[in-house]
Design a protein around this motif. Structure first.
Motif, PDB file in Angstrom:
ATOM      1  N   TYR A   5      19.445   3.266 -34.677  1.00 13.64           N
ATOM      2  CA  TYR A   5      19.486   2.948 -33.247  1.00 13.64           C
ATOM      3  C   TYR A   5      19.090   1.486 -33.013  1.00 13.64           C
ATOM      4  O   TYR A   5      19.756   0.765 -32.275  1.00 13.64           O
ATOM      5  CB  TYR A   5      18.556   3.887 -32.480  1.00 13.64           C
ATOM      6  N   ARG A   6      17.999   1.045 -33.668  1.00  9.39           N
ATOM      7  CA  ARG A   6      17.558  -0.347 -33.512  1.00  9.39           C
ATOM      8  C   ARG A   6      18.638  -1.315 -33.995  1.00  9.39           C
ATOM      9  O   ARG A   6      18.916  -2.322 -33.345  1.00  9.39           O
ATOM     10  CB  ARG A   6      16.256  -0.595 -34.276  1.00  9.39           C
TER      11      ARG A   6
ATOM     12  N   SER B  92      21.822  -0.826 -34.087  1.00  9.38           N
ATOM     13  CA  SER B  92      22.911  -0.786 -33.113  1.00  9.38           C
ATOM     14  C   SER B  92      22.572  -1.655 -31.899  1.00  9.38           C
ATOM     15  O   SER B  92      23.396  -2.446 -31.433  1.00  9.38           O
ATOM     16  CB  SER B  92      23.172   0.653 -32.673  1.00  9.38           C
ATOM     17  N   GLN B  93      21.342  -1.529 -31.405  1.00 10.05           N
ATOM     18  CA  GLN B  93      20.917  -2.324 -30.252  1.00 10.05           C
ATOM     19  C   GLN B  93      20.933  -3.815 -30.582  1.00 10.05           C
ATOM     20  O   GLN B  93      21.353  -4.634 -29.761  1.00 10.05           O
ATOM     21  CB  GLN B  93      19.510  -1.899 -29.807  1.00 10.05           C
TER      22      GLN B  93
ATOM     23  N   VAL C 194      24.941   3.919 -31.237  1.00 12.91           N
ATOM     24  CA  VAL C 194      24.100   4.996 -31.766  1.00 12.91           C
ATOM     25  C   VAL C 194      23.246   5.485 -30.613  1.00 12.91           C
ATOM     26  O   VAL C 194      22.564   4.692 -29.960  1.00 12.91           O
ATOM     27  CB  VAL C 194      23.208   4.486 -32.925  1.00 12.91           C
ATOM     28  N   PRO C 195      23.264   6.788 -30.326  1.00 13.38           N
ATOM     29  CA  PRO C 195      22.461   7.299 -29.211  1.00 13.38           C
ATOM     30  C   PRO C 195      20.963   7.162 -29.480  1.00 13.38           C
ATOM     31  O   PRO C 195      20.528   7.225 -30.626  1.00 13.38           O
ATOM     32  CB  PRO C 195      22.875   8.767 -29.098  1.00 13.38           C
ATOM     33  N   ASP C 196      20.209   6.974 -28.424  1.00 13.46           N
ATOM     34  CA  ASP C 196      18.758   6.842 -28.519  1.00 13.46           C
ATOM     35  C   ASP C 196      18.156   8.172 -28.980  1.00 13.46           C
ATOM     36  O   ASP C 196      18.286   9.182 -28.297  1.00 13.46           O
ATOM     37  CB  ASP C 196      18.197   6.450 -27.151  1.00 13.46           C
ATOM     38  N   PRO C 197      17.466   8.185 -30.143  1.00 10.58           N
ATOM     39  CA  PRO C 197      16.893   9.429 -30.646  1.00 10.58           C
ATOM     40  C   PRO C 197      15.516   9.749 -30.067  1.00 10.58           C
ATOM     41  O   PRO C 197      14.888  10.716 -30.490  1.00 10.58           O
ATOM     42  CB  PRO C 197      16.810   9.178 -32.156  1.00 10.58           C
ATOM     43  N   SER C 198      15.047   8.978 -29.091  1.00 11.44           N
ATOM     44  CA  SER C 198      13.705   9.194 -28.543  1.00 11.44           C
ATOM     45  C   SER C 198      13.531  10.595 -27.971  1.00 11.44           C
ATOM     46  O   SER C 198      12.455  11.171 -28.079  1.00 11.44           O
ATOM     47  CB  SER C 198      13.387   8.164 -27.460  1.00 11.44           C
TER      48      SER C 198
ATOM     49  N   LEU D 254      17.079   7.718 -38.024  1.00  8.85           N
ATOM     50  CA  LEU D 254      17.762   7.673 -36.727  1.00  8.85           C
ATOM     51  C   LEU D 254      17.286   6.489 -35.898  1.00  8.85           C
ATOM     52  O   LEU D 254      18.087   5.796 -35.271  1.00  8.85           O
ATOM     53  CB  LEU D 254      17.537   8.979 -35.964  1.00  8.85           C
ATOM     54  N   MET D 255      15.967   6.246 -35.900  1.00 13.33           N
ATOM     55  CA  MET D 255      15.428   5.115 -35.133  1.00 13.33           C
ATOM     56  C   MET D 255      15.906   3.786 -35.721  1.00 13.33           C
ATOM     57  O   MET D 255      16.237   2.862 -34.982  1.00 13.33           O
ATOM     58  CB  MET D 255      13.896   5.154 -35.105  1.00 13.33           C
TER      59      MET D 255
END
Length: 167
Positions: free
Chosen positions: A120-121, A123-124, A148-152, A116-117
Motif C-alpha cells: 500500500y505504501r 502504491s501511494q 492497492v487498497p488501504d489495508p488499515s 499488505l501495508m
C-alpha cells in the motif's frame, strides 16, 4: 532507485536544458554575488553573462539517456517478475510439503498485514507525483502504478496498540 524514479530524473535533466535562459552574474554594493536570468538596471554594466553551454544536452545524449532508462526499466521488471515467481514457487513447495507458507495466502492473495501495508505504501509513493491539486491522480499514473487498497480496516493502523481499539 526504481525505474520510475530513474525515468523521472532523466526526463528532468533532459528537459531542463530546453527551458534554459541566459544567465547573468553580478556583485552588489554589499559584496553579495547574485546569479539570475534578469539583471536589475543598476547592475547591467557590471553583470557578466555565464556560459551554460556545458549543461545543454544534445539530441544524441537525450536519446541515449531514454534508451538507458528503457533498458533499466526492463531489467527491474524482469527482476521483479523473477522474485514473484520464486516466491510463488517457494509457497507452492511449502504447501506441497505440508508446511504452512511463511506468507499466509487467502483466496490467492497475500494476507500478511506487514506485506499488505508495504504494498500500500509503495502504491501511494508511486501515485504521489501524479496527484492533481483538485484531488485524484492523473490518468497516466495508471500506466506506471498499481492501485492497492488501504489495508488499515483489515490490519488496523500501523503501530496501533490493541488497547486503543477497545477505547
Amino acid at each position: 532507485m526504481n525505474a520510475k524514479t530513474v525515468f523521472l530524473l532523466a526526463c528532468c535533466m533532459l528537459f531542463s536544458a530546453a527551458s534554459a535562459a541566459t544567465i547573468y552574474q553580478w556583485v552588489d554594493e554589499n559584496g553579495r554575488t547574485h546569479i539570475s536570468d534578469t539583471v536589475p538596471a543598476r547592475y547591467k554594466d557590471v553583470a557578466t553573462k555565464l556560459d551554460t553551454g556545458a549543461s545543454r544536452v544534445s539530441e544524441k545524449q537525450r536519446q541515449e539517456a531514454l534508451e538507458r532508462v528503457a533498458r533499466e526499466k526492463q531489467q527491474i521488471e524482469a527482476a521483479d517478475k523473477a522474485r514473484a515467481e520464486a516466491a510463488a514457487a517457494a509457497r507452492a513447495a511449502d504447501q506441497s510439503a505440508g508446511q504452512k507458507s511463511a506468507i499466509p495466502v487467502v483466496d490467492g492473495k497475500n494476507d500478511d498485514c506487514e506485506e499488505l501495508m508495504r504494498a500500500y505504501r509503495e502504491s501511494q509513493e508511486c501515485f504521489a507525483p501524479y496527484m492533481r491539486v483538485e484531488g485524484g491522480p492523473r490518468e497516466e499514473a495508471y500506466k506506471y502504478c498499481t492501485p492497492v487498497p488501504d489495508p488499515s480496516g483489515k490490519c488496523g493502523l500501523p503501530g496501533e496498540l490493541p488497547e486503543r481499539i477497545n477505547r
